[in-house]
Design a protein around this motif. Structure first.
Motif, short mmCIF file in Angstrom:
data_model
loop_
_atom_site.label_atom_id
_atom_site.label_comp_id
_atom_site.label_asym_id
_atom_site.label_seq_id
_atom_site.Cartn_x
_atom_site.Cartn_y
_atom_site.Cartn_z
N THR A 191 0.83 -1.21 0.00
CA THR A 191 0.00 0.00 0.00
C THR A 191 0.87 1.25 0.00
O THR A 191 0.61 2.21 -0.75
CB THR A 191 -0.92 0.01 1.24
N PHE A 192 1.91 1.26 0.81
CA PHE A 192 2.82 2.40 0.89
C PHE A 192 3.52 2.62 -0.45
O PHE A 192 3.67 3.76 -0.91
CB PHE A 192 3.85 2.17 2.00
N GLN A 193 3.94 1.57 -1.11
CA GLN A 193 4.60 1.69 -2.41
C GLN A 193 3.66 2.29 -3.45
O GLN A 193 4.07 3.14 -4.26
CB GLN A 193 5.09 0.32 -2.86
N VAL A 194 2.41 1.87 -3.42
CA VAL A 194 1.42 2.42 -4.35
C VAL A 194 1.25 3.92 -4.12
O VAL A 194 1.20 4.72 -5.06
CB VAL A 194 0.07 1.70 -4.20
N GLU A 195 1.18 4.32 -2.87
CA GLU A 195 1.03 5.75 -2.53
C GLU A 195 2.20 6.58 -3.08
O GLU A 195 1.99 7.64 -3.67
CB GLU A 195 0.95 5.91 -1.01
N ILE A 196 3.42 6.09 -2.87
CA ILE A 196 4.61 6.82 -3.30
C ILE A 196 4.68 6.94 -4.82
O ILE A 196 4.83 8.03 -5.38
CB ILE A 196 5.89 6.13 -2.79
N PHE A 197 4.55 5.83 -5.53
CA PHE A 197 4.69 5.85 -6.97
C PHE A 197 3.52 6.55 -7.66
O PHE A 197 3.70 7.25 -8.67
CB PHE A 197 4.84 4.42 -7.51
N ASP A 198 2.33 6.39 -7.12
CA ASP A 198 1.17 7.08 -7.70
C ASP A 198 1.34 8.59 -7.60
O ASP A 198 1.07 9.32 -8.56
CB ASP A 198 -0.11 6.64 -6.98
N THR A 199 1.79 9.07 -6.46
CA THR A 199 2.00 10.51 -6.27
C THR A 199 3.11 11.02 -7.18
O THR A 199 2.99 12.10 -7.80
CB THR A 199 2.35 10.82 -4.80
N ALA A 200 4.20 10.28 -7.28
CA ALA A 200 5.33 10.69 -8.12
C ALA A 200 4.92 10.80 -9.58
O ALA A 200 5.24 11.80 -10.26
CB ALA A 200 6.48 9.70 -7.96
N ILE A 201 4.21 9.81 -10.08
CA ILE A 201 3.76 9.83 -11.47
C ILE A 201 2.77 10.96 -11.71
O ILE A 201 2.77 11.61 -12.76
CB ILE A 201 3.13 8.48 -11.86
N ALA A 202 1.92 11.24 -10.72
CA ALA A 202 0.95 12.33 -10.85
C ALA A 202 1.66 13.68 -10.99
O ALA A 202 1.25 14.53 -11.78
CB ALA A 202 0.02 12.36 -9.64
N ILE A 203 2.73 13.88 -10.22
CA ILE A 203 3.50 15.13 -10.30
C ILE A 203 4.16 15.26 -11.67
O ILE A 203 4.13 16.33 -12.29
CB ILE A 203 4.56 15.17 -9.18
N ILE A 204 4.74 14.17 -12.16
CA ILE A 204 5.37 14.20 -13.48
C ILE A 204 4.34 14.52 -14.57
O ILE A 204 4.58 15.35 -15.45
CB ILE A 204 6.06 12.85 -13.77
N ALA A 205 3.18 13.87 -14.49
CA ALA A 205 2.12 14.10 -15.48
C ALA A 205 1.64 15.55 -15.43
O ALA A 205 1.41 16.19 -16.47
CB ALA A 205 0.96 13.15 -15.23
#
Length: 268
Positions: free
Chosen positions: A65-79
């Motif tokens: 769950t923590f990994q999903v939170e981190i990567f989802d947020t990072a990709i959202a910022i890049i997008a």
């Protein structure tokens, strides 16, 4: 992203995206953010339930769950840094409220101004297609597995019927940009309407039903037992508190606000 943020005028888009403007902040800002969370994290789509049931017993649920939170947020910022600065660079920010179609409005302008822009644009939208395809597979699996379990269909039959349904609805969304571009529902084009119907109406309802299912049928204790097989469940108290006292209320706010906004009663 690097090309987009270095265009003339793009810095205003970077500021708009990253610097909080509390003058424009309201409770509706929170509602919109919560609505986006459903789509971004695949909440209340059936994906988490389906693939969660396929997880091996030795997988750490809380760590995942923590990994999903981190990567989802990072990709959202890049997008965001790809699209928002481009909107300001090429049209002064006029199309910021274009919704899901923003990618098809702003990014082509970016590619058009680039060297080898045609090739890069083709590659980008090919990757978008592949991303959509893999997401569709994940969503389809929830439907297919339900047909198999509840209707007792074979996997081939369930997959075939699901494919036909997905193709029909997907074709409608595609035609909404050309042949059916003049067709609007609640003043929204077909893609925006489907986005509204699924993200803002169907998913909050499904999420509320899930909360009721956990609280009244499955019971929180069963969830705790499952998570604690492999995790310490550090968020246990937060999870129980939010689920019992906040989740359904916030979901109801999202649902009502989205419907009122669609009918022009309020503006989000």
């Amino acid at each position: 992203m690097a090309y987009s943020v270095t265009r003339q005028g793009a810095i205003e888009g970077v500021k708009y995206f990253l610097i909080p403007n509390f003058k424009n902040f309201s409770w509706m800002t929170v509602v919109v953010a919560l609505g986006q969370m459903f789509y971004s994290l695949s909440i209340a789509m059936g994906i988490l339930y389906t693939f969660g049931s396929y997880m091996k017993r030795d997988i750490d649920i809380e760590k995942s769950t923590f990994q999903v939170e981190i990567f989802d947020t990072a990709i959202a910022i890049i997008a965001g840094l790809m699209v928002i600065p481009a909107v300001f660079a090429f049209d002064g920010g006029k199309n910021l409220k274009a919704g899901p179609s923003l990618m098809f409005i702003s990014l082509p302008s970016v590619f058009d101004s680039m060297g080898m822009g045609t090739f890069i644009g083709i590659m980008f939208f090919l990757l978008v297609f592949l991303a959509a395809l893999t997401s569709s597979v994940a969503l389809a699996e929830s439907v297919v597995s339900t047909f198999e379990d509840e209707m007792k269909w074979s996997r081939f039959k369930a997959s075939s019927i699901t494919t036909v349904i997905v193709f029909a609805l997907g074709t409608l969304s595609t035609l909404g940009f050309n042949v059916l571009k003049n067709v609007t529902i609640l003043k929204m084009d077909i893609l925006d309407f489907f986005d509204f119907l699924t993200n803002s109406v169907m998913m909050p309802i499904a999420a509320m039903a899930t909360c009721v299912l956990i609280l009244k049928v499955t019971k929180i204790e069963k969830i705790e037992e499952e998570i604690k097989r492999t995790s310490k469940f550090k968020r246990e108290n937060i999870y129980k508190f939010v689920l019992r006292y906040f989740a359904i209320i916030f979901l109801l706010i999202i649902l009502v606000s989205s419907i009122l906004n669609a009918f022009g009663v309020i503006t989000i």
